[in-house]
Design a protein around this motif. Structure first.
Motif, PDB file in Angstrom:
ATOM      1  N   LYS A 128       1.162  13.384  -7.027  1.00 19.20           N
ATOM      2  CA  LYS A 128       1.561  12.067  -7.520  1.00 19.20           C
ATOM      3  C   LYS A 128       2.910  11.649  -6.961  1.00 19.20           C
ATOM      4  O   LYS A 128       3.690  10.974  -7.625  1.00 19.20           O
ATOM      5  N   ASP A 129       3.215  12.074  -5.744  1.00 18.45           N
ATOM      6  CA  ASP A 129       4.495  11.713  -5.123  1.00 18.45           C
ATOM      7  C   ASP A 129       4.552  10.253  -4.708  1.00 18.45           C
ATOM      8  O   ASP A 129       5.607   9.730  -4.428  1.00 18.45           O
ATOM      9  N   GLY A 130       3.436   9.604  -4.616  1.00 17.10           N
ATOM     10  CA  GLY A 130       3.411   8.199  -4.232  1.00 17.10           C
ATOM     11  C   GLY A 130       2.504   7.951  -3.048  1.00 17.10           C
ATOM     12  O   GLY A 130       2.522   8.692  -2.065  1.00 17.10           O
ATOM     13  N   LEU A 131       1.703   6.920  -3.174  1.00 11.31           N
ATOM     14  CA  LEU A 131       0.840   6.474  -2.091  1.00 11.31           C
ATOM     15  C   LEU A 131       1.247   5.059  -1.718  1.00 11.31           C
ATOM     16  O   LEU A 131       1.579   4.248  -2.585  1.00 11.31           O
ATOM     17  N   TYR A 132       1.196   4.761  -0.416  1.00  8.24           N
ATOM     18  CA  TYR A 132       1.627   3.464   0.074  1.00  8.24           C
ATOM     19  C   TYR A 132       0.537   2.851   0.945  1.00  8.24           C
ATOM     20  O   TYR A 132      -0.023   3.517   1.814  1.00  8.24           O
ATOM     21  N   LEU A 133       0.264   1.581   0.697  1.00 11.03           N
ATOM     22  CA  LEU A 133      -0.777   0.835   1.382  1.00 11.03           C
ATOM     23  C   LEU A 133      -0.151   0.095   2.565  1.00 11.03           C
ATOM     24  O   LEU A 133       0.782  -0.685   2.379  1.00 11.03           O
ATOM     25  N   HIS A 134      -0.645   0.362   3.787  1.00  9.11           N
ATOM     26  CA  HIS A 134      -0.130  -0.262   5.012  1.00  9.11           C
ATOM     27  C   HIS A 134      -1.242  -1.030   5.713  1.00  9.11           C
ATOM     28  O   HIS A 134      -2.398  -0.624   5.693  1.00  9.11           O
ATOM     29  N   TYR A 135      -0.854  -2.128   6.366  1.00 12.92           N
ATOM     30  CA  TYR A 135      -1.785  -2.954   7.135  1.00 12.92           C
ATOM     31  C   TYR A 135      -1.346  -2.951   8.594  1.00 12.92           C
ATOM     32  O   TYR A 135      -0.152  -2.962   8.898  1.00 12.92           O
ATOM     33  N   ASN A 136      -2.333  -2.966   9.492  1.00 13.64           N
ATOM     34  CA  ASN A 136      -2.024  -3.106  10.910  1.00 13.64           C
ATOM     35  C   ASN A 136      -3.147  -3.871  11.601  1.00 13.64           C
ATOM     36  O   ASN A 136      -4.286  -3.862  11.152  1.00 13.64           O
ATOM     37  N   ALA A 137      -2.776  -4.547  12.688  1.00 12.64           N
ATOM     38  CA  ALA A 137      -3.725  -5.277  13.534  1.00 12.64           C
ATOM     39  C   ALA A 137      -3.105  -5.403  14.914  1.00 12.64           C
ATOM     40  O   ALA A 137      -1.904  -5.190  15.091  1.00 12.64           O
ATOM     41  N   LYS A 138      -3.907  -5.770  15.898  1.00 16.13           N
ATOM     42  CA  LYS A 138      -3.398  -5.943  17.265  1.00 16.13           C
ATOM     43  C   LYS A 138      -2.311  -7.013  17.318  1.00 16.13           C
ATOM     44  O   LYS A 138      -1.371  -6.923  18.089  1.00 16.13           O
ATOM     45  N   GLU A 139      -2.434  -8.050  16.493  1.00 11.07           N
ATOM     46  CA  GLU A 139      -1.477  -9.148  16.499  1.00 11.07           C
ATOM     47  C   GLU A 139      -0.186  -8.815  15.739  1.00 11.07           C
ATOM     48  O   GLU A 139       0.772  -9.570  15.768  1.00 11.07           O
ATOM     49  N   GLU A 141       3.323  -7.172  14.704  1.00  9.34           N
ATOM     50  CA  GLU A 141       4.479  -6.785  15.513  1.00  9.34           C
ATOM     51  C   GLU A 141       5.019  -5.401  15.189  1.00  9.34           C
ATOM     52  O   GLU A 141       5.841  -4.871  15.920  1.00  9.34           O
ATOM     53  N   HIS A 142       4.590  -4.789  14.093  1.00 12.32           N
ATOM     54  CA  HIS A 142       5.051  -3.450  13.730  1.00 12.32           C
ATOM     55  C   HIS A 142       3.990  -2.428  14.088  1.00 12.32           C
ATOM     56  O   HIS A 142       2.943  -2.381  13.456  1.00 12.32           O
ATOM     57  N   PRO A 143       4.234  -1.569  15.088  1.00 13.48           N
ATOM     58  CA  PRO A 143       3.207  -0.594  15.482  1.00 13.48           C
ATOM     59  C   PRO A 143       2.840   0.381  14.365  1.00 13.48           C
ATOM     60  O   PRO A 143       1.731   0.869  14.308  1.00 13.48           O
ATOM     61  N   GLU A 144       3.779   0.680  13.456  1.00  7.80           N
ATOM     62  CA  GLU A 144       3.490   1.594  12.371  1.00  7.80           C
ATOM     63  C   GLU A 144       2.812   0.912  11.189  1.00  7.80           C
ATOM     64  O   GLU A 144       2.391   1.551  10.244  1.00  7.80           O
ATOM     65  N   GLY A 145       2.684  -0.406  11.255  1.00 10.91           N
ATOM     66  CA  GLY A 145       2.015  -1.151  10.198  1.00 10.91           C
ATOM     67  C   GLY A 145       3.001  -1.750   9.211  1.00 10.91           C
ATOM     68  O   GLY A 145       4.155  -1.348   9.136  1.00 10.91           O
ATOM     69  N   GLU A 146       2.526  -2.693   8.457  1.00 17.98           N
ATOM     70  CA  GLU A 146       3.307  -3.375   7.432  1.00 17.98           C
ATOM     71  C   GLU A 146       2.998  -2.754   6.087  1.00 17.98           C
ATOM     72  O   GLU A 146       1.838  -2.674   5.684  1.00 17.98           O
TER      73      GLU A 146
END
Length: 153
Positions: A128-139, A141-146
């Motif tokens: 239960k240390d924490g989970l984080y939801l990230h988004y990414n797409a070709k368009e 600008e953040h290669p590691e995702g938002e």
């Protein structure tokens, strides 16, 4: 025209320009990436990416295993969704725990769907240390995702 009348007209014009700047300069959301997250059909989080810092905690402790997260991400440059879209769950250290990839679509109402049951399984296997939801797409600008939200299951 009298000099006083010209000054009054210029002052009124200046006031009108200032009022327009104040009114339209701070209310528009055009040109910003935005996303909405639904639990089934209920909106639980709506965010414009460049808004001031928000903790963006997504509380799912009342969700059932049969429920689904539906994520709609809209890029600033298009009315439709991005291409090569993916949702990633990361732990507190930034390690990728699970990645879902989604087909390219044209409709901006096409949701990326994640089952709550899968999120609970990730939490159970990783603590239960924490989970984080990230988004990414070709368009994107953040290669590691938002980072969209932290999850509270």
């Amino acid at each position: 025209m009298k000099p006083e009348t010209i000054k009054q007209a210029l002052v009124k014009l200046y006031m009108l320009a200032a009022l327009c700047f104040i009114t339209f300069g701070f209310t528009t959301k055009a040109g910003l990436d935005s996303y909405e997250i639904y639990l089934n059909d209920k909106l639980v989080l709506q965010q414009y990416v460049n808004q001031p810092l928000n903790l963006r905690k997504l509380k799912l402790n009342t969700a059932n295993d049969q429920d689904e997260l539906r994520i709609h991400y809209k890029h600033c440059t298009k009315d439709d969704v991005g291409s090569g879209r993916s949702i990633t769950i990361k732990d507190q250290k930034g390690n990728t725990l699970k990645k879902w990839e989604f087909a390219d679509v044209r409709s901006n109402r096409s949701a990326m769907v994640i089952p709550v049951k899968a999120l609970r399984a990730l939490e159970k296997s990783n603590g239960k240390d924490g989970l984080y939801l990230h988004y990414n797409a070709k368009e994107h600008e953040h290669p590691e995702g938002e980072m969209l939200a932290s999850l509270q299951l």
